[in-house]
Design a protein around this motif. Structure first.
Motif, PDB file in Angstrom:
ATOM      1  N   GLN A  20       1.173  -1.118   0.295  1.00 54.41           N
ATOM      2  CA  GLN A  20       0.113   0.381   0.039  1.00 54.41           C
ATOM      3  C   GLN A  20       0.964   1.060  -0.232  1.00 54.41           C
ATOM      4  O   GLN A  20       0.970   2.055  -0.919  1.00 54.41           O
ATOM      5  CB  GLN A  20      -1.094   0.492   0.982  1.00 54.41           C
ATOM      6  N   PHE A  21       2.023   1.243   0.465  1.00 54.76           N
ATOM      7  CA  PHE A  21       2.539   2.170   0.896  1.00 54.76           C
ATOM      8  C   PHE A  21       3.443   2.488  -0.730  1.00 54.76           C
ATOM      9  O   PHE A  21       3.535   3.309  -1.217  1.00 54.76           O
ATOM     10  CB  PHE A  21       4.092   1.766   1.608  1.00 54.76           C
ATOM     11  N   GLU A  22       3.885   1.708  -0.840  1.00 55.73           N
ATOM     12  CA  GLU A  22       4.588   1.683  -2.672  1.00 55.73           C
ATOM     13  C   GLU A  22       3.704   1.890  -3.164  1.00 55.73           C
ATOM     14  O   GLU A  22       3.305   2.660  -4.338  1.00 55.73           O
ATOM     15  CB  GLU A  22       4.922   0.497  -3.137  1.00 55.73           C
ATOM     16  N   GLU A  23       2.273   1.449  -3.052  1.00 57.56           N
ATOM     17  CA  GLU A  23       1.440   1.944  -4.190  1.00 57.56           C
ATOM     18  C   GLU A  23       0.806   3.825  -3.775  1.00 57.56           C
ATOM     19  O   GLU A  23       0.960   4.460  -5.334  1.00 57.56           O
ATOM     20  CB  GLU A  23      -0.139   1.381  -4.655  1.00 57.56           C
ATOM     21  N   ALA A  24       0.688   4.072  -2.586  1.00 55.28           N
ATOM     22  CA  ALA A  24       0.721   5.448  -2.439  1.00 55.28           C
ATOM     23  C   ALA A  24       1.995   6.211  -3.429  1.00 55.28           C
ATOM     24  O   ALA A  24       1.604   7.487  -3.771  1.00 55.28           O
ATOM     25  CB  ALA A  24       0.320   5.752  -1.078  1.00 55.28           C
ATOM     26  N   ALA A  25       3.399   6.269  -2.900  1.00 50.22           N
ATOM     27  CA  ALA A  25       4.379   6.324  -3.358  1.00 50.22           C
ATOM     28  C   ALA A  25       4.261   6.376  -5.019  1.00 50.22           C
ATOM     29  O   ALA A  25       4.457   7.926  -5.477  1.00 50.22           O
ATOM     30  CB  ALA A  25       5.282   5.422  -2.951  1.00 50.22           C
ATOM     31  N   GLU A  26       3.956   5.789  -5.906  1.00 54.19           N
ATOM     32  CA  GLU A  26       3.649   6.150  -7.227  1.00 54.19           C
ATOM     33  C   GLU A  26       2.439   5.979  -7.467  1.00 54.19           C
ATOM     34  O   GLU A  26       3.231   7.579  -7.918  1.00 54.19           O
ATOM     35  CB  GLU A  26       3.408   4.171  -7.744  1.00 54.19           C
ATOM     36  N   ARG A  27       1.576   6.728  -6.993  1.00 54.61           N
ATOM     37  CA  ARG A  27       0.382   7.538  -6.893  1.00 54.61           C
ATOM     38  C   ARG A  27       1.376   9.135  -7.170  1.00 54.61           C
ATOM     39  O   ARG A  27       0.833  10.112  -7.708  1.00 54.61           O
ATOM     40  CB  ARG A  27      -0.630   7.742  -6.413  1.00 54.61           C
ATOM     41  N   ILE A  28       2.145   9.344  -6.003  1.00 55.91           N
ATOM     42  CA  ILE A  28       2.404  10.655  -5.244  1.00 55.91           C
ATOM     43  C   ILE A  28       3.221  10.889  -6.867  1.00 55.91           C
ATOM     44  O   ILE A  28       3.930  12.240  -7.226  1.00 55.91           O
ATOM     45  CB  ILE A  28       3.001  10.483  -4.114  1.00 55.91           C
ATOM     46  N   GLU A  29       4.324  10.233  -6.872  1.00 59.76           N
ATOM     47  CA  GLU A  29       6.006  10.203  -8.347  1.00 59.76           C
ATOM     48  C   GLU A  29       4.994  10.993  -9.391  1.00 59.76           C
ATOM     49  O   GLU A  29       5.429  11.688 -10.420  1.00 59.76           O
ATOM     50  CB  GLU A  29       6.084   9.014  -8.004  1.00 59.76           C
ATOM     51  N   SER A  30       3.416   9.665  -9.961  1.00 56.40           N
ATOM     52  CA  SER A  30       3.541  10.398 -11.277  1.00 56.40           C
ATOM     53  C   SER A  30       2.794  11.295 -10.827  1.00 56.40           C
ATOM     54  O   SER A  30       2.724  12.654 -12.174  1.00 56.40           O
ATOM     55  CB  SER A  30       2.142   9.380 -11.221  1.00 56.40           C
ATOM     56  N   GLU A  31       1.936  11.667 -10.147  1.00 49.65           N
ATOM     57  CA  GLU A  31       1.695  13.202  -9.984  1.00 49.65           C
ATOM     58  C   GLU A  31       2.112  14.698 -10.375  1.00 49.65           C
ATOM     59  O   GLU A  31       1.999  15.312 -10.649  1.00 49.65           O
ATOM     60  CB  GLU A  31       0.425  13.017  -8.855  1.00 49.65           C
ATOM     61  N   GLN A  32       2.936  14.155  -9.347  1.00 45.73           N
ATOM     62  CA  GLN A  32       4.230  15.434  -9.502  1.00 45.73           C
ATOM     63  C   GLN A  32       5.248  15.826 -10.991  1.00 45.73           C
ATOM     64  O   GLN A  32       5.211  16.414 -10.541  1.00 45.73           O
ATOM     65  CB  GLN A  32       5.486  14.673  -8.446  1.00 45.73           C
ATOM     66  N   SER A  33       5.373  14.570 -11.394  1.00 45.64           N
ATOM     67  CA  SER A  33       5.727  14.444 -12.996  1.00 45.64           C
ATOM     68  C   SER A  33       5.348  14.177 -14.032  1.00 45.64           C
ATOM     69  O   SER A  33       5.654  14.376 -14.875  1.00 45.64           O
ATOM     70  CB  SER A  33       6.398  12.442 -12.791  1.00 45.64           C
ATOM     71  N   GLY A  34       3.754  14.819 -13.486  1.00 45.17           N
ATOM     72  CA  GLY A  34       2.481  15.097 -15.171  1.00 45.17           C
ATOM     73  C   GLY A  34       2.589  13.741 -15.197  1.00 45.17           C
ATOM     74  O   GLY A  34       1.792  15.292 -16.053  1.00 45.17           O
ATOM     75  N   ALA A  35       2.146  13.051 -14.749  1.00 50.53           N
ATOM     76  CA  ALA A  35       1.263  12.179 -15.515  1.00 50.53           C
ATOM     77  C   ALA A  35      -0.818  12.460 -15.134  1.00 50.53           C
ATOM     78  O   ALA A  35      -1.125  11.974 -15.860  1.00 50.53           O
ATOM     79  CB  ALA A  35       1.601  11.009 -14.832  1.00 50.53           C
ATOM     80  N   LEU A  36      -0.674  12.529 -13.900  1.00 48.45           N
ATOM     81  CA  LEU A  36      -2.022  13.414 -13.385  1.00 48.45           C
ATOM     82  C   LEU A  36      -2.525  14.838 -13.563  1.00 48.45           C
ATOM     83  O   LEU A  36      -2.520  15.665 -12.694  1.00 48.45           O
ATOM     84  CB  LEU A  36      -2.024  12.202 -12.541  1.00 48.45           C
ATOM     85  N   GLY A  37      -2.070  15.117 -14.444  1.00 49.03           N
ATOM     86  CA  GLY A  37      -2.749  17.364 -14.935  1.00 49.03           C
ATOM     87  C   GLY A  37      -1.159  17.897 -14.259  1.00 49.03           C
ATOM     88  O   GLY A  37      -1.313  18.826 -14.426  1.00 49.03           O
ATOM     89  N   GLY A  38      -0.134  17.101 -14.691  1.00 45.24           N
ATOM     90  CA  GLY A  38       1.470  18.182 -13.615  1.00 45.24           C
ATOM     91  C   GLY A  38       1.427  19.066 -14.874  1.00 45.24           C
ATOM     92  O   GLY A  38       0.315  19.267 -15.883  1.00 45.24           O
ATOM     93  N   PHE A  39       2.218  19.531 -14.959  1.00 47.79           N
ATOM     94  CA  PHE A  39       2.952  20.653 -16.350  1.00 47.79           C
ATOM     95  C   PHE A  39       4.472  19.774 -17.170  1.00 47.79           C
ATOM     96  O   PHE A  39       4.917  19.510 -16.384  1.00 47.79           O
ATOM     97  CB  PHE A  39       3.526  21.770 -15.568  1.00 47.79           C
ATOM     98  N   ALA A  40       4.694  19.894 -17.509  1.00 50.07           N
ATOM     99  CA  ALA A  40       4.931  19.279 -18.717  1.00 50.07           C
ATOM    100  C   ALA A  40       6.592  20.442 -18.827  1.00 50.07           C
ATOM    101  O   ALA A  40       6.600  22.087 -19.017  1.00 50.07           O
ATOM    102  CB  ALA A  40       4.903  19.431 -20.199  1.00 50.07           C
ATOM    103  N   VAL A  41       7.806  20.032 -18.805  1.00 45.26           N
ATOM    104  CA  VAL A  41       8.957  20.542 -18.962  1.00 45.26           C
ATOM    105  C   VAL A  41      10.257  20.425 -20.291  1.00 45.26           C
ATOM    106  O   VAL A  41      10.324  18.342 -19.518  1.00 45.26           O
ATOM    107  CB  VAL A  41       9.621  20.809 -17.263  1.00 45.26           C
ATOM    108  N   ASP A  42      10.700  21.423 -20.838  1.00 44.56           N
ATOM    109  CA  ASP A  42      11.661  20.678 -21.975  1.00 44.56           C
ATOM    110  C   ASP A  42      13.022  21.471 -21.577  1.00 44.56           C
ATOM    111  O   ASP A  42      13.099  22.860 -21.342  1.00 44.56           O
ATOM    112  CB  ASP A  42      10.609  21.361 -22.829  1.00 44.56           C
ATOM    113  N   VAL A  43      13.957  20.602 -22.071  1.00 47.82           N
ATOM    114  CA  VAL A  43      15.023  21.848 -21.681  1.00 47.82           C
ATOM    115  C   VAL A  43      15.893  21.054 -23.060  1.00 47.82           C
ATOM    116  O   VAL A  43      16.707  19.926 -22.938  1.00 47.82           O
ATOM    117  CB  VAL A  43      15.717  20.954 -20.348  1.00 47.82           C
TER     118      VAL A  43
END
Length: 145
Positions: A20-43
């Motif tokens: 359960q902790f691993e699943e929660a961490a994966e959800r948080i990471e995907s939200e922060q990386s943009g998978a769930l409505g985050g912001f795209a960054v190009d370099v």
């Protein structure tokens, strides 16, 4: 007949909690990386500079803070909106809705930056930061135009 080991139940409980902790961490990471409505960054990199492009829809240039120090670019944005519908009695809310959005990103660049030659522009919800490459660096804030 063998005796039941009480530690087996505890092991199963810990296994379930870890999943359960691993699943929660994966959800948080995907939200922060943009998978769930985050912001795209190009370099992008050229021989002379780095160009960082960030989609920040709904943010104004006043909402954005861009800083560079050494080889790290830090971008933060915070926007709060309020709308309210008041009832007949002044001071009592019938409905009040608030919206707050934040964005924060730190990017480590592979080469030193000339901090006096950094520029940032905001147009149509897209932030573009241009960072000239250099040998010497000292931190300062970049104003968004």
């Amino acid at each position: 007949m063998s005796r039941r080991n009480p530690f087996d139940d505890i092991d199963r409980l810990f296994d379930r909690l870890n999943r359960q902790f691993e699943e929660a961490a994966e959800r948080i990471e995907s939200e922060q990386s943009g998978a769930l409505g985050g912001f795209a960054v190009d370099v992008a990199e050229t021989d002379e500079e780095f160009v960082v492009t960030v989609d920040l829809p709904g943010f104004e240039k006043e909402d954005i803070d861009v800083r560079v120090q050494d080889q790290t670019l830090a971008i933060t944005a915070e926007h709060t909106e309020e709308s309210e519908e008041e009832g007949e009695e002044e001071g009592q809310y019938i409905r009040r809705e608030r919206s707050s959005r934040t964005f924060s990103r730190r990017l480590d660049l592979p080469e030193p930056i000339d901090e006096s030659a950094v520029s940032a522009t905001m147009k149509n919800g897209v932030l573009t930061v241009t960072l000239s490459k250099a040998d010497d660096s000292s931190g300062h804030t970049i104003e968004v135009e």
